[in-house]
Design a protein around this motif. Structure first.
Motif, PDB file in Angstrom:
ATOM      1  N   ALA A  25       0.876  -1.234  -0.085  1.00  0.00           N
ATOM      2  CA  ALA A  25       0.048  -0.076  -0.106  1.00  0.00           C
ATOM      3  C   ALA A  25       0.805   1.309   0.090  1.00  0.00           C
ATOM      4  N   ILE A  26       1.944   1.332   0.720  1.00  0.00           N
ATOM      5  CA  ILE A  26       2.846   2.549   0.846  1.00  0.00           C
ATOM      6  C   ILE A  26       3.598   2.734  -0.543  1.00  0.00           C
ATOM      7  N   ASP A  27       3.854   1.534  -1.317  1.00  0.00           N
ATOM      8  CA  ASP A  27       4.695   1.800  -2.533  1.00  0.00           C
ATOM      9  C   ASP A  27       3.596   1.982  -3.651  1.00  0.00           C
ATOM     10  N   ASP A  28       2.320   1.934  -3.339  1.00  0.00           N
ATOM     11  CA  ASP A  28       1.330   1.956  -4.486  1.00  0.00           C
ATOM     12  C   ASP A  28       1.196   3.604  -4.674  1.00  0.00           C
ATOM     13  N   PRO A  29       1.426   3.668  -6.100  1.00  0.00           N
ATOM     14  CA  PRO A  29       1.493   5.122  -6.698  1.00  0.00           C
ATOM     15  C   PRO A  29       0.107   5.754  -6.723  1.00  0.00           C
ATOM     16  N   PHE A  30      -0.819   5.077  -6.483  1.00  0.00           N
ATOM     17  CA  PHE A  30      -2.253   5.606  -6.407  1.00  0.00           C
ATOM     18  C   PHE A  30      -2.923   5.580  -5.095  1.00  0.00           C
ATOM     19  N   LEU A  69      -5.095  18.359   5.309  1.00  0.00           N
ATOM     20  CA  LEU A  69      -5.216  17.107   4.677  1.00  0.00           C
ATOM     21  C   LEU A  69      -6.387  17.165   3.670  1.00  0.00           C
ATOM     22  N   ARG A  70      -7.599  17.781   4.134  1.00  0.00           N
ATOM     23  CA  ARG A  70      -8.713  17.842   3.496  1.00  0.00           C
ATOM     24  C   ARG A  70      -8.507  18.715   2.183  1.00  0.00           C
ATOM     25  N   GLU A  71      -7.866  19.728   2.290  1.00  0.00           N
ATOM     26  CA  GLU A  71      -7.604  20.460   1.144  1.00  0.00           C
ATOM     27  C   GLU A  71      -6.642  19.570   0.079  1.00  0.00           C
ATOM     28  N   HIS A  72      -5.635  19.116   0.800  1.00  0.00           N
ATOM     29  CA  HIS A  72      -4.722  18.382  -0.144  1.00  0.00           C
ATOM     30  C   HIS A  72      -5.571  17.263  -0.804  1.00  0.00           C
ATOM     31  N   ARG A  73      -6.217  16.554  -0.360  1.00  0.00           N
ATOM     32  CA  ARG A  73      -6.959  15.519  -1.014  1.00  0.00           C
ATOM     33  C   ARG A  73      -7.920  16.086  -2.105  1.00  0.00           C
ATOM     34  N   ILE A  74      -8.589  17.167  -2.037  1.00  0.00           N
ATOM     35  CA  ILE A  74      -9.129  18.063  -2.847  1.00  0.00           C
ATOM     36  C   ILE A  74      -8.520  18.526  -3.944  1.00  0.00           C
ATOM     37  N   GLN A  75      -7.236  18.928  -3.739  1.00  0.00           N
ATOM     38  CA  GLN A  75      -6.189  19.331  -4.900  1.00  0.00           C
ATOM     39  C   GLN A  75      -5.594  18.084  -5.755  1.00  0.00           C
ATOM     40  N   ARG A  76      -5.380  17.093  -4.976  1.00  0.00           N
ATOM     41  CA  ARG A  76      -5.130  15.990  -5.595  1.00  0.00           C
ATOM     42  C   ARG A  76      -6.022  15.372  -6.414  1.00  0.00           C
ATOM     43  N   ALA A  77      -7.494  15.511  -6.133  1.00  0.00           N
ATOM     44  CA  ALA A  77      -8.497  15.042  -7.102  1.00  0.00           C
ATOM     45  C   ALA A  77      -8.602  15.757  -8.273  1.00  0.00           C
ATOM     46  N   ASP A  86      -8.064  14.629 -12.053  1.00  0.00           N
ATOM     47  CA  ASP A  86      -9.229  14.824 -13.124  1.00  0.00           C
ATOM     48  C   ASP A  86      -8.735  15.494 -14.378  1.00  0.00           C
ATOM     49  N   ILE A  87      -8.014  16.582 -13.941  1.00  0.00           N
ATOM     50  CA  ILE A  87      -7.449  17.271 -15.163  1.00  0.00           C
ATOM     51  C   ILE A  87      -6.415  16.402 -16.059  1.00  0.00           C
ATOM     52  N   GLU A  88      -5.657  15.501 -15.309  1.00  0.00           N
ATOM     53  CA  GLU A  88      -4.692  14.962 -16.243  1.00  0.00           C
ATOM     54  C   GLU A  88      -5.266  13.581 -16.631  1.00  0.00           C
ATOM     55  N   GLY A  89      -6.467  13.229 -16.467  1.00  0.00           N
ATOM     56  CA  GLY A  89      -7.165  11.986 -16.878  1.00  0.00           C
ATOM     57  C   GLY A  89      -6.556  10.772 -15.939  1.00  0.00           C
ATOM     58  N   LYS A  90      -5.981  11.092 -14.700  1.00  0.00           N
ATOM     59  CA  LYS A  90      -5.369   9.814 -14.131  1.00  0.00           C
ATOM     60  C   LYS A  90      -6.206   8.932 -13.510  1.00  0.00           C
TER      61      LYS A  90
END
Length: 330
Positions: A195-200, A221-229, A233-237
């Motif tokens: 899980a730690i090594d999983d890039p996703f 952390l809440r803001e970090h999760r929103i930014q990552r999402a 989404d923008i990069e289609g990942k």
């Protein structure tokens, strides 16, 4: 020696339970002893009705016959099960004294595998870790789904595994996805490493900041999760999930587990304001749900337990307050 049940047949039973739960006594087998024929209040209650009686654990363990009946066993089966558990423990102690050689040998792994297989006590539920007569699995109901891309894993020290006062065991019963891991059990350690090594997967340890590690507050952390999402989404990942890792053990053992985590693994700190808001308590009135046990042992009644810490974090990350209340009520 059935005349001294707590010393004989039930000699290893600890009465340090989470609270004064009352439970229905199952009578699927006939009680074999005449000691329920007396005129004392407990015997009268035992015989009084065909509907389930509600007796406490201490009352049940006062008689091997009552306790065996609550487990749907005969007294002989009760004794045999207890003896098998004692034999397994004796075999483990014997194995630990032998000079075993080999690069793959690990005493810690063997002790963890024994605890995982046999538990702390033969009559403890393997899911909720309550004594079987007061099992709370039915009270938990169906697990409630966590917010999107959020998971929980509880890393439990092997000495804490199966402890009846432990609260981390309630989490997999009440929220999903949630995984219970034993630190030192090879397959569980491997799962966490993957899980730690999983890039996703972003693994965040619910533990105070360590030197050299990044630490989030709940708003961060809440803001970090929103930014990552948004980035994904923008990069289609593929969306990345957050795995909240709770460390479960005494403070001393939990600190040891924290030191063995990767130094760069982010931490999550929760403050008292977040605790009071998530648990709906006033500062001067707040006590942990384990306060009664901790007071008896000279501990701090305001130190939150594992389940409370996880619930505080989950509420801060979007879990509904009513879901949080349900978890702690179980």
């Amino acid at each position: 020696n059935l005349g001294s049940p707590l010393v004989g047949t039930l000699g290893c039973l600890s009465l340090d339970v989470r609270g004064p739960r009352m439970i229905p006594v199952m009578n699927s087998r006939q009680v074999e002893s005449g000691d329920v024929d007396g005129d004392d209040p407990l015997s009268v209650a035992w015989r009084a009705s065909r509907s389930p009686r509600r007796l406490g654990l201490a009352q049940l363990t006062s008689s091997p016959e009552r306790y065996a009946s609550s487990l749907n066993l005969t007294v002989d089966e009760l004794r045999d099960t207890k003896n098998e558990h004692l034999k397994a423990s004796a075999a483990l102690r014997d194995l630990m004294t032998k000079d075993l050689l080999g690069p793959d040998f690990s005493k810690e792994a063997i002790k963890c595998e024994h605890r995982f297989r046999f538990g702390r006590h033969p009559f403890v539920c393997q899911k909720c870790w309550s004594y079987i007569p007061i099992c709370v699995c039915d009270q938990a109901g169906a697990p409630l789904t966590l917010p999107d891309e959020l998971e929980v894993a509880v890393l439990v020290h092997h000495k804490e595994w199966g402890l009846t006062s432990n609260t981390g065991s309630i989490l997999p019963l009440t929220v999903s996805p949630c995984k219970l891991l034993m630190k030192g059990l090879p397959e569980h350690d491997a799962w966490l490493a993957d899980a730690i090594d999983d890039p996703f997967t972003d693994v965040v340890a619910l533990w105070p900041r360590d030197t050299g590690s990044r630490a989030f507050t709940l708003p961060e952390l809440r803001e970090h999760r929103i930014q990552r999402a948004c980035e994904d989404d923008i990069e289609g990942k593929k969306p990345r999930k957050t795995l909240l890792l709770a460390l479960d053990g005494t403070w001393r053992n939990a600190r040891k587990m924290a030191r063995r985590l990767p130094k760069d693994l982010p931490r999550l700190e929760v403050d008292m304001e977040s605790i009071l808001g998530a648990l709906g308590a006033q500062n001067e009135e707040f006590e942990s749900i384990l306060a009664p046990i901790r007071k008896r042992r000279g501990g701090e009644s305001r130190d939150i337990c594992t389940a409370e810490a996880v619930i505080v974090a989950l509420v801060g990350l979007g879990l509904e307050k009513c879901t949080a209340d349900h978890v702690l009520q179980v």
